[in-house]
Design a protein around this motif. Structure first.
Motif, PDB file in Angstrom:
ATOM      1  N   ARG A  11      -8.162   1.742   6.132  1.00 52.47           N
ATOM      2  CA  ARG A  11      -7.498   3.052   6.061  1.00 52.47           C
ATOM      3  C   ARG A  11      -7.881   3.914   7.271  1.00 52.47           C
ATOM      4  N   LEU A  64       0.826  -1.206   0.000  1.00 56.13           N
ATOM      5  CA  LEU A  64       0.000   0.000   0.000  1.00 56.13           C
ATOM      6  C   LEU A  64       0.863   1.261   0.000  1.00 56.13           C
ATOM      7  N   HIS A  65       1.944   1.243   0.763  1.00 51.67           N
ATOM      8  CA  HIS A  65       2.830   2.397   0.835  1.00 51.67           C
ATOM      9  C   HIS A  65       3.595   2.582  -0.470  1.00 51.67           C
ATOM     10  N   HIS A  91       2.651   1.801  -3.452  1.00 48.81           N
ATOM     11  CA  HIS A  91       1.741   2.245  -4.503  1.00 48.81           C
ATOM     12  C   HIS A  91       1.064   3.577  -4.152  1.00 48.81           C
ATOM     13  N   HIS A  92       1.554   4.246  -3.101  1.00 49.69           N
ATOM     14  CA  HIS A  92       1.068   5.563  -2.670  1.00 49.69           C
ATOM     15  C   HIS A  92      -0.433   5.559  -2.359  1.00 49.69           C
ATOM     16  N   GLN A  93      -0.922   4.457  -1.791  1.00 51.19           N
ATOM     17  CA  GLN A  93      -2.319   4.378  -1.386  1.00 51.19           C
ATOM     18  C   GLN A  93      -2.503   4.786   0.076  1.00 51.19           C
ATOM     19  N   ASP A 125     -14.444  -3.251  -0.798  1.00 56.83           N
ATOM     20  CA  ASP A 125     -14.239  -1.803  -0.746  1.00 56.83           C
ATOM     21  C   ASP A 125     -14.480  -1.268   0.663  1.00 56.83           C
ATOM     22  N   ARG A 182     -11.681   0.616   2.961  1.00 62.36           N
ATOM     23  CA  ARG A 182     -11.938   1.943   3.522  1.00 62.36           C
ATOM     24  C   ARG A 182     -11.813   1.914   5.043  1.00 62.36           C
TER      25      ARG A 182
END
Length: 191
Positions: free
Chosen positions: A166, A60-61, A63-65, A159, A163
């Motif tokens: 995050r 995740l980091h 891929h800049h998510q 999804d 969410r």
């Protein structure tokens, strides 16, 4: 006798470039900037290659998510779990053998502090958020696998889990001190 000329494909200016040129067949890697272990000046950085195959947080980091604060909060959570865990341990051959039983090792202060931080994290995230953070950060499960474990296999649920994860990373960044809470977040939290 003819003289053979060798082709020198490297440049002398890049002699200290130690990056791997070959990636394994099934490897998933990302470049990351780290402190230079051979640096003469403090804070000098180099590029390194990190495997992200079994690391959902690293993926995740890379891929800049997620941002840096979320990443560091997740790593701090993983570090506390490693410290607090008292899993299988190797047998110490220097100890005296007595009926194959071992005395319990005393709980260290760092383990106790890690458990206290994990208890605070569980209060902050709630039961469901703590379980989700554990599934992703400790067990390394994907959102599909989490949906399968909870018997919900639709994209909408995936999804939702992403969410919610995050949101958990945001809360971990606040708990571990890598981010600060805004006035709007405080007001929403009080409701």
């Amino acid at each position: 006798m003819a003289r053979v000329r060798r082709n020198r494909s490297y440049k002398l200016a890049r002699i200290y470039d130690r990056r791997s040129r070959e990636v394994p067949f099934n490897g998933e890697v990302a470049e990351v900037e780290v402190d230079n272990p051979l640096a003469l000046d403090v804070g000098e950085k180099i590029l390194a290659i990190r495997s992200i195959r079994g690391d959902p947080l690293g993926r995740l980091h890379a891929h800049h998510q997620i941002d840096e604060a979320q990443y560091r909060g997740g790593r701090a959570f993983q570090n506390d779990w490693e410290r607090a865990e008292r899993g299988p341990q190797a047998i110490d051959p220097t100890r005296e053998y007595v009926d194959g039983t071992r005395t319990r090792e005393p709980v260290t202060d760092s383990q106790r502090q890690a458990v206290l931080r994990l208890n605070r994290v569980e209060r902050e995230l709630g039961t469901d958020g703590a379980a989700l953070a554990y599934d992703v950060l400790i067990l390394g499960l994907t959102m599909d696998q989490i949906g399968e474990r909870r018997a919900v296999r639709t994209q909408r649920w995936n999804d939702y889990f992403a969410r919610r994860f995050r949101e958990c990373l945001d809360r971990l960044a606040l708990v571990y001190g890598f981010a600060t809470e805004t006035g709007a977040q405080r007001a929403e939290r009080r409701r």
